[in-house]
Design a protein around this motif. Sequence first.
Motif, PDB file in Angstrom:
ATOM      1  N   GLU A 117     -21.948  -1.261 -65.349  1.00 16.66           N
ATOM      2  CA  GLU A 117     -22.108   0.194 -65.470  1.00 16.66           C
ATOM      3  C   GLU A 117     -21.620   0.871 -64.196  1.00 16.66           C
ATOM      4  O   GLU A 117     -20.939   1.892 -64.245  1.00 16.66           O
ATOM      5  CB  GLU A 117     -23.575   0.565 -65.709  1.00 16.66           C
ATOM      6  CG  GLU A 117     -24.084   0.283 -67.088  1.00 16.66           C
ATOM      7  CD  GLU A 117     -25.513   0.758 -67.266  1.00 16.66           C
ATOM      8  OE1 GLU A 117     -25.821   1.916 -66.882  1.00 16.66           O
ATOM      9  OE2 GLU A 117     -26.332  -0.026 -67.781  1.00 16.66           O
ATOM     10  N   ARG A 118     -21.983   0.304 -63.052  1.00 19.89           N
ATOM     11  CA  ARG A 118     -21.552   0.852 -61.757  1.00 19.89           C
ATOM     12  C   ARG A 118     -20.032   0.837 -61.655  1.00 19.89           C
ATOM     13  O   ARG A 118     -19.425   1.821 -61.239  1.00 19.89           O
ATOM     14  CB  ARG A 118     -22.160   0.023 -60.628  1.00 19.89           C
ATOM     15  CG  ARG A 118     -21.723   0.444 -59.265  1.00 19.89           C
ATOM     16  CD  ARG A 118     -22.318  -0.430 -58.164  1.00 19.89           C
ATOM     17  NE  ARG A 118     -22.269   0.309 -56.932  1.00 19.89           N
ATOM     18  CZ  ARG A 118     -23.108   1.257 -56.570  1.00 19.89           C
ATOM     19  NH1 ARG A 118     -24.116   1.572 -57.338  1.00 19.89           N
ATOM     20  NH2 ARG A 118     -22.962   1.907 -55.431  1.00 19.89           N
ATOM     21  N   THR A 152     -12.616   5.947 -51.679  1.00 21.19           N
ATOM     22  CA  THR A 152     -13.990   5.454 -51.616  1.00 21.19           C
ATOM     23  C   THR A 152     -14.402   4.821 -52.946  1.00 21.19           C
ATOM     24  O   THR A 152     -14.980   3.730 -52.973  1.00 21.19           O
ATOM     25  CB  THR A 152     -14.948   6.597 -51.233  1.00 21.19           C
ATOM     26  OG1 THR A 152     -14.550   7.120 -49.958  1.00 21.19           O
ATOM     27  CG2 THR A 152     -16.384   6.133 -51.172  1.00 21.19           C
ATOM     28  N   ALA A 153     -14.099   5.505 -54.049  1.00 21.63           N
ATOM     29  CA  ALA A 153     -14.446   4.969 -55.370  1.00 21.63           C
ATOM     30  C   ALA A 153     -13.659   3.695 -55.658  1.00 21.63           C
ATOM     31  O   ALA A 153     -14.199   2.726 -56.205  1.00 21.63           O
ATOM     32  CB  ALA A 153     -14.200   6.013 -56.448  1.00 21.63           C
ATOM     33  N   ASP A 154     -12.391   3.674 -55.266  1.00 23.25           N
ATOM     34  CA  ASP A 154     -11.561   2.501 -55.518  1.00 23.25           C
ATOM     35  C   ASP A 154     -12.054   1.293 -54.718  1.00 23.25           C
ATOM     36  O   ASP A 154     -12.143   0.181 -55.246  1.00 23.25           O
ATOM     37  CB  ASP A 154     -10.102   2.813 -55.174  1.00 23.25           C
ATOM     38  CG  ASP A 154      -9.147   1.779 -55.744  1.00 23.25           C
ATOM     39  OD1 ASP A 154      -9.346   1.349 -56.899  1.00 23.25           O
ATOM     40  OD2 ASP A 154      -8.208   1.398 -55.035  1.00 23.25           O
ATOM     41  N   SER A 155     -12.398   1.500 -53.448  1.00 19.76           N
ATOM     42  CA  SER A 155     -12.893   0.372 -52.657  1.00 19.76           C
ATOM     43  C   SER A 155     -14.269  -0.071 -53.150  1.00 19.76           C
ATOM     44  O   SER A 155     -14.572  -1.271 -53.159  1.00 19.76           O
ATOM     45  CB  SER A 155     -12.919   0.705 -51.167  1.00 19.76           C
ATOM     46  OG  SER A 155     -13.816   1.743 -50.896  1.00 19.76           O
ATOM     47  N   GLY A 156     -15.096   0.870 -53.597  1.00 20.02           N
ATOM     48  CA  GLY A 156     -16.387   0.511 -54.192  1.00 20.02           C
ATOM     49  C   GLY A 156     -16.218  -0.301 -55.463  1.00 20.02           C
ATOM     50  O   GLY A 156     -16.952  -1.266 -55.702  1.00 20.02           O
ATOM     51  N   ALA A 157     -15.225   0.067 -56.274  1.00 20.21           N
ATOM     52  CA  ALA A 157     -14.944  -0.681 -57.503  1.00 20.21           C
ATOM     53  C   ALA A 157     -14.460  -2.091 -57.177  1.00 20.21           C
ATOM     54  O   ALA A 157     -14.881  -3.065 -57.814  1.00 20.21           O
ATOM     55  CB  ALA A 157     -13.910   0.065 -58.347  1.00 20.21           C
ATOM     56  N   GLU A 158     -13.612  -2.212 -56.167  1.00 21.12           N
ATOM     57  CA  GLU A 158     -13.111  -3.527 -55.774  1.00 21.12           C
ATOM     58  C   GLU A 158     -14.246  -4.426 -55.300  1.00 21.12           C
ATOM     59  O   GLU A 158     -14.349  -5.595 -55.687  1.00 21.12           O
ATOM     60  CB  GLU A 158     -12.065  -3.377 -54.666  1.00 21.12           C
ATOM     61  CG  GLU A 158     -11.479  -4.692 -54.200  1.00 21.12           C
ATOM     62  CD  GLU A 158     -10.448  -4.506 -53.102  1.00 21.12           C
ATOM     63  OE1 GLU A 158     -10.194  -5.504 -52.408  1.00 21.12           O
ATOM     64  OE2 GLU A 158      -9.922  -3.398 -52.930  1.00 21.12           O
ATOM     65  N   TRP A 159     -15.135  -3.897 -54.469  1.00 25.84           N
ATOM     66  CA  TRP A 159     -16.284  -4.659 -53.991  1.00 25.84           C
ATOM     67  C   TRP A 159     -17.186  -5.058 -55.160  1.00 25.84           C
ATOM     68  O   TRP A 159     -17.658  -6.199 -55.234  1.00 25.84           O
ATOM     69  CB  TRP A 159     -17.054  -3.840 -52.950  1.00 25.84           C
ATOM     70  CG  TRP A 159     -18.311  -4.536 -52.540  1.00 25.84           C
ATOM     71  CD1 TRP A 159     -18.446  -5.501 -51.579  1.00 25.84           C
ATOM     72  CD2 TRP A 159     -19.602  -4.354 -53.123  1.00 25.84           C
ATOM     73  NE1 TRP A 159     -19.750  -5.923 -51.529  1.00 25.84           N
ATOM     74  CE2 TRP A 159     -20.479  -5.232 -52.462  1.00 25.84           C
ATOM     75  CE3 TRP A 159     -20.093  -3.530 -54.133  1.00 25.84           C
ATOM     76  CZ2 TRP A 159     -21.827  -5.309 -52.778  1.00 25.84           C
ATOM     77  CZ3 TRP A 159     -21.436  -3.612 -54.454  1.00 25.84           C
ATOM     78  CH2 TRP A 159     -22.299  -4.495 -53.777  1.00 25.84           C
TER      79      TRP A 159
END
Length: 193
Positions: A117-118, A152-159
Amino acid sequence: MSATRLLVLGVVRGYGRAHGYLIGNDLMSWRAGEWANVKWGSLYHALKQLTKDGCLTDETVPPARTDYTLTAKGEQEFQRLLRDALRRPETRPDTLAAGLAMLPSLTREDAVALLRERLAALEARRDEAREEAAARADPSHVRELFGLWEHTADSGAEWTRGLLERLEAGAYPMSGEPDSPGAPGSWVILKLE
Protein backbone atom coordinates in the motif's frame (compact mmCIF):
# COMPACT_ATOMS: atom_id res chain seq x y z
CA MET A 1 0.28 10.58 14.19
CA SER A 2 2.56 10.45 17.18
CA ALA A 3 5.69 8.34 16.82
CA THR A 4 6.16 8.62 20.59
CA ARG A 5 2.72 7.15 21.22
CA LEU A 6 3.45 4.19 18.92
CA LEU A 7 6.87 3.59 20.46
CA VAL A 8 5.63 3.76 24.06
CA LEU A 9 2.79 1.34 23.36
CA GLY A 10 5.17 -0.94 21.47
CA VAL A 11 7.75 -1.09 24.24
CA VAL A 12 5.13 -1.72 26.94
CA ARG A 13 3.61 -4.38 24.68
CA GLY A 14 7.00 -5.96 24.06
CA TYR A 15 7.81 -6.35 27.74
CA GLY A 16 4.26 -7.05 28.87
CA ARG A 17 4.86 -4.80 31.87
CA ALA A 18 7.29 -1.90 31.99
CA HIS A 19 8.09 1.20 34.01
CA GLY A 20 8.92 4.61 32.58
CA TYR A 21 12.66 4.39 33.08
CA LEU A 22 12.87 1.03 31.28
CA ILE A 23 10.81 2.38 28.37
CA GLY A 24 12.86 5.55 28.13
CA ASN A 25 16.15 3.72 28.49
CA ASP A 26 15.24 1.43 25.57
CA LEU A 27 14.10 4.29 23.37
CA MET A 28 17.13 6.41 24.16
CA SER A 29 19.44 3.45 23.44
CA TRP A 30 17.74 3.25 20.02
CA ARG A 31 18.52 6.97 19.60
CA ALA A 32 14.80 7.70 19.23
CA GLY A 33 15.48 11.24 20.45
CA GLU A 34 17.18 11.89 17.11
CA TRP A 35 14.77 10.22 14.67
CA ALA A 36 11.46 10.49 16.54
CA ASN A 37 12.08 13.50 18.81
CA VAL A 38 11.41 11.35 21.90
CA LYS A 39 12.46 13.15 25.07
CA TRP A 40 12.09 12.07 28.68
CA GLY A 41 9.34 14.65 29.20
CA SER A 42 7.38 13.57 26.12
CA LEU A 43 7.74 9.95 27.21
CA TYR A 44 6.17 10.56 30.63
CA HIS A 45 3.49 12.75 29.07
CA ALA A 46 2.66 9.94 26.64
CA LEU A 47 2.45 7.42 29.51
CA LYS A 48 0.02 9.67 31.41
CA GLN A 49 -2.08 10.38 28.32
CA LEU A 50 -2.19 6.74 27.21
CA THR A 51 -3.29 5.76 30.72
CA LYS A 52 -5.94 8.48 30.70
CA ASP A 53 -7.11 7.27 27.26
CA GLY A 54 -7.49 3.71 28.58
CA CYS A 55 -4.67 2.26 26.46
CA LEU A 56 -2.48 1.49 29.48
CA THR A 57 -3.10 0.64 33.10
CA ASP A 58 -0.73 1.79 35.80
CA GLU A 59 0.19 0.25 39.11
CA THR A 60 2.40 1.74 41.79
CA VAL A 61 5.10 -0.67 42.89
CA PRO A 62 6.87 0.08 46.17
CA PRO A 63 8.80 2.09 46.94
CA ALA A 64 7.74 4.60 44.26
CA ARG A 65 7.79 3.09 40.78
CA THR A 66 4.87 2.95 38.37
CA ASP A 67 4.53 -0.07 36.09
CA TYR A 68 2.40 0.02 32.96
CA THR A 69 0.57 -2.74 31.10
CA LEU A 70 -1.25 -2.66 27.78
CA THR A 71 -5.05 -2.91 27.72
CA ALA A 72 -7.17 -4.38 24.92
CA LYS A 73 -7.81 -0.80 23.78
CA GLY A 74 -4.06 -0.19 23.86
CA GLU A 75 -3.43 -3.23 21.66
CA GLN A 76 -5.98 -1.89 19.15
CA GLU A 77 -4.37 1.55 19.21
CA PHE A 78 -0.90 0.04 18.82
CA GLN A 79 -2.01 -2.03 15.82
CA ARG A 80 -3.73 0.99 14.23
CA LEU A 81 -0.70 3.25 14.68
CA LEU A 82 1.73 0.59 13.48
CA ARG A 83 -0.30 -0.21 10.37
CA ASP A 84 -0.76 3.47 9.53
CA ALA A 85 2.97 4.12 10.00
CA LEU A 86 3.82 1.47 7.43
CA ARG A 87 1.07 2.06 4.89
CA ARG A 88 0.93 5.87 4.78
CA PRO A 89 3.88 7.87 3.52
CA GLU A 90 4.32 10.99 5.65
CA THR A 91 6.50 14.01 5.07
CA ARG A 92 8.33 13.45 8.35
CA PRO A 93 10.17 10.13 8.67
CA ASP A 94 9.55 9.67 12.42
CA THR A 95 6.36 7.64 12.11
CA LEU A 96 7.87 5.28 9.55
CA ALA A 97 10.94 4.88 11.76
CA ALA A 98 8.71 4.05 14.73
CA GLY A 99 6.80 1.56 12.58
CA LEU A 100 10.06 -0.09 11.52
CA ALA A 101 11.14 -0.38 15.15
CA MET A 102 7.95 -2.36 15.81
CA LEU A 103 7.83 -4.23 12.47
CA PRO A 104 8.16 -7.75 13.96
CA SER A 105 4.83 -7.20 15.77
CA LEU A 106 3.14 -7.93 12.44
CA THR A 107 2.93 -11.17 10.53
CA ARG A 108 5.06 -11.27 7.41
CA GLU A 109 1.90 -11.31 5.29
CA ASP A 110 0.47 -8.21 6.99
CA ALA A 111 3.76 -6.30 6.76
CA VAL A 112 4.10 -7.08 3.05
CA ALA A 113 0.49 -6.01 2.36
CA LEU A 114 0.93 -2.72 4.24
CA LEU A 115 4.21 -1.96 2.50
CA ARG A 116 2.61 -2.66 -0.88
CA GLU A 117 0.00 0.00 0.00
CA ARG A 118 2.86 2.36 0.89
CA LEU A 119 4.61 1.62 -2.40
CA ALA A 120 1.46 2.33 -4.42
CA ALA A 121 0.93 5.63 -2.56
CA LEU A 122 4.55 6.68 -3.13
CA GLU A 123 4.41 5.85 -6.83
CA ALA A 124 1.17 7.85 -7.16
CA ARG A 125 2.79 10.82 -5.35
CA ARG A 126 5.83 10.62 -7.61
CA ASP A 127 3.68 10.62 -10.74
CA GLU A 128 1.51 13.51 -9.50
CA ALA A 129 4.58 15.59 -8.66
CA ARG A 130 6.11 14.85 -12.06
CA GLU A 131 2.91 15.94 -13.83
CA GLU A 132 2.60 19.07 -11.70
CA ALA A 133 6.22 20.06 -12.41
CA ALA A 134 5.70 19.61 -16.14
CA ALA A 135 2.51 21.69 -16.10
CA ARG A 136 3.94 24.52 -13.94
CA ALA A 137 4.99 27.59 -15.91
CA ASP A 138 5.00 30.49 -13.46
CA PRO A 139 6.79 31.05 -11.27
CA SER A 140 9.29 28.71 -12.87
CA HIS A 141 11.39 28.14 -9.76
CA VAL A 142 8.41 26.45 -8.07
CA ARG A 143 9.01 23.48 -10.37
CA GLU A 144 11.95 22.68 -8.10
CA LEU A 145 9.53 22.04 -5.24
CA PHE A 146 7.64 19.49 -7.32
CA GLY A 147 10.96 18.03 -8.45
CA LEU A 148 11.95 17.58 -4.82
CA TRP A 149 8.64 15.84 -4.06
CA GLU A 150 9.08 13.61 -7.11
CA HIS A 151 12.61 12.67 -6.06
CA THR A 152 11.59 12.05 -2.43
CA ALA A 153 8.65 9.84 -3.44
CA ASP A 154 10.78 7.98 -5.98
CA SER A 155 13.58 7.25 -3.49
CA GLY A 156 10.98 6.22 -0.89
CA ALA A 157 9.44 3.83 -3.42
CA GLU A 158 12.86 2.37 -4.24
CA TRP A 159 13.63 1.78 -0.55
CA THR A 160 10.17 0.25 0.01
CA ARG A 161 10.69 -2.17 -2.90
CA GLY A 162 13.97 -3.26 -1.30
CA LEU A 163 12.34 -3.86 2.08
CA LEU A 164 9.55 -5.82 0.40
CA GLU A 165 12.13 -8.01 -1.34
CA ARG A 166 13.93 -8.65 1.93
CA LEU A 167 10.72 -9.51 3.78
CA GLU A 168 9.50 -11.76 0.98
CA ALA A 169 12.87 -13.54 1.04
CA GLY A 170 12.38 -14.30 4.74
CA ALA A 171 14.43 -11.57 6.40
CA TYR A 172 13.66 -10.75 10.04
CA PRO A 173 11.66 -13.01 12.35
CA MET A 174 8.09 -11.74 12.22
CA SER A 175 5.10 -12.34 14.51
CA GLY A 176 4.25 -16.02 14.77
CA GLU A 177 7.68 -17.14 13.56
CA PRO A 178 10.48 -18.67 15.67
CA ASP A 179 12.64 -16.16 17.56
CA SER A 180 10.30 -13.26 16.77
CA PRO A 181 10.25 -10.38 19.26
CA GLY A 182 6.75 -9.58 18.01
CA ALA A 183 4.58 -11.37 20.56
CA PRO A 184 3.30 -9.35 23.53
CA GLY A 185 5.47 -9.93 26.58
CA SER A 186 8.25 -11.62 24.57
CA TRP A 187 10.99 -9.08 25.24
CA VAL A 188 13.63 -9.95 27.81
CA ILE A 189 14.89 -7.26 30.13
CA LEU A 190 18.66 -7.35 29.83
CA LYS A 191 20.58 -7.22 33.07
CA LEU A 192 23.72 -5.14 32.83
CA GLU A 193 26.77 -6.65 34.49
